[in-house]
Write an enzyme that holds these catalytic residues in place. Structure first.
Site, PDB file in Angstrom:
ATOM      1  N   ASP A   1       0.832  -1.214   0.000  1.00  0.00           N
ATOM      2  CA  ASP A   1       0.000   0.000   0.000  1.00  0.00           C
ATOM      3  C   ASP A   1       0.862   1.259   0.000  1.00  0.00           C
ATOM      4  OD1 ASP A   1       0.746  -0.706   2.705  1.00  0.00           O
ATOM      5  OD2 ASP A   1      -0.754   0.685   3.471  1.00  0.00           O
TER       6      ASP A   1
ATOM      7  N   GLU B   1       0.075  -1.335   5.570  1.00  0.00           N
ATOM      8  CA  GLU B   1       1.186  -0.953   6.454  1.00  0.00           C
ATOM      9  C   GLU B   1       1.060   0.504   6.855  1.00  0.00           C
ATOM     10  OE1 GLU B   1       5.097   0.687   7.652  1.00  0.00           O
ATOM     11  OE2 GLU B   1       3.860   1.293   5.966  1.00  0.00           O
TER      12      GLU B   1
HETATM   13 ZN   LIG Z   1       6.741   2.337   3.862  1.00  0.00          ZN
END
Ligand SMILES: [Zn+2]
Length: 383
Positions: A75, A137
């Site tokens: 992401d 993340e």
């Molecule tokens: Zn990163």
């Protein structure tokens, strides 16, 4: 296609998937899965609750314990409100730099790993090479926890993990941990000329922020000079509340974070902060007994504890040809790998200074250095 040309092409290709954390990453995962399967890798997928996002864990080489994990999150942070010189999802090379959202953080690293698959597949691997590509993340290291749980359940025990966050290919052996917390102040509406006949939530929130600032000053006493800044920090960066100036506010909201030195009791910071919030309440409760603060912890992530004897740190130093290790103040998935018993180190192409901003880029020579680094790593897996 050589690895050098394909790493650039693959970085562009990965950038073209708009994997902003709010979106699905399944198209990117399908793309990576295809390349990995074509190289003979064995795949494991874990999903979010809605099956909109997936982690991909793939293994090349023998089915046994040990081996090295190449880890990257799929992401990226949003481009909303940022002033880009070119389309952030149509990567562009200008000079020696490749521009695009995620170029540095961290599709360049994933592309380098994927570009080498044909070479990896041709090696006589004695130890497994693992690939761990996670979701979510950027919203608090959310996705990788499922991947790590799955490895634990399946009894897969890699020897170490390289987390390819942008470090300009320097070896980062430690980082801070942290948490994101939303605190809601609830008061009671009333005429602002009579503050004691209600509870002004904006004033409560203001006092709470002042108490966070005071706590931040106290935390400066506990220092670790490896970090910059060398202490735990606390910041409130979002606040909202109230309607008009002559009405006591019923609600106010503060979003704050701490970034803690990694081997400290981070929960203690939360406990101290909420104790201070409780100290503020009695004065407001005289006008509104229901006045209160409630806290919602959005995300926490552990720090990466510095351990120079860690096999991950030693291998990364050997591969990069430098014994210099570094420390950063941003969070990564490395702390979660370490917590799961997999020694981890952070080392990847591009600079964190360019990440999360408009005109994010990765220098082409950094992609090349990363390719060299990963090639050496794979050679170690043949021994
Ligand atoms: Zn990163």
């Amino acid at each position: 296609m050589t690895a050098a040309s394909s790493v650039v092409e693959l970085t562009k290709r990965l950038i073209a998937f708009d994997t902003t954390s709010r979106n699905s990453n399944l198209e990117l995962i399908a793309f990576a899965s295809e390349l990995l399967e074509a190289s003979g890798a064995r795949l494991r997928l874990t999903y979010d609750d809605q099956d909109r996002k997936a982690n991909l864990f793939a293994t090349l080489g023998p089915d046994r314990d040990g081996g090295f994990v190449l880890s990257g999150h799929t992401d990226v942070v949003p481009v909303d409100g940022q002033d880009w010189s070119s389309d952030p999802f149509a990567a562009e090379i200008r000079g020696d730099l490749l521009y695009g959202r995620g170029a540095a953080d961290m599709k360049g690293f994933i592309a380098a790993a994927l570009a080498l698959l044909p070479e990896f597949a041709a090696l006589d691997l004695k130890r497994p090479l693992h690939f761990a590509f996670s979701f979510d993340e950027e919203v608090g290291c959310v996705g990788v926890r499922r991947l790590l749980d799955d490895l634990k359940t399946a009894g897969i025990k890699p020897a170490l993990a390289i987390i390819g966050e942008p470090t300009s290919m320097k070896v980062v052996a430690a980082h801070k941990g942290g948490a994101v917390i939303e605190t809601l102040a609830r008061g009671r509406e009333g005429h602002s000329s009579a503050p004691s006949r209600g509870a002004n939530a904006v004033m409560m929130a203001g006092e709470f922020i002042a108490s966070l600032a005071a706590l931040g000053e106290e935390l400066k006493a506990d220092r670790d000079e490896h970090f910059e800044p060398p202490y735990t920090t606390i910041q409130a960066s979002v606040m909202s509340g109230g309607t008009v100036v002559n009405v006591l506010a019923r609600e106010a909201r503060v979003i704050w974070e701490y970034r803690a030195l990694p081997d400290r009791d981070a929960n203690a910071i939360f406990t101290r902060a909420t104790a201070r919030a409780a100290d503020i309440l009695p004065r407001y409760r005289t006008g509104a007994p229901e006045a209160d603060f409630t806290n919602h912890v959005h995300a926490t992530y552990p720090g990466l504890v510095r351990d120079l004897d860690s096999p991950a740190v030693q291998l990364a130093c050997a591969l990069s040809g430098s014994n210099d290790t570094h420390t950063v103040s941003y969070g990564t998935e490395a702390g979660l790998f370490q917590e799961a018993g997999i020694p981890a180190v952070v080392c990847g192409p591009g600079s964190i200074d360019k990440a999360h901003k408009a005109d994010e880029f990765v220098p082409l020579d950094q992609l090349e250095s990363c390719t060299v680094f990963l090639r050496r790593l794979a050679q170690r897996a043949t021994q």
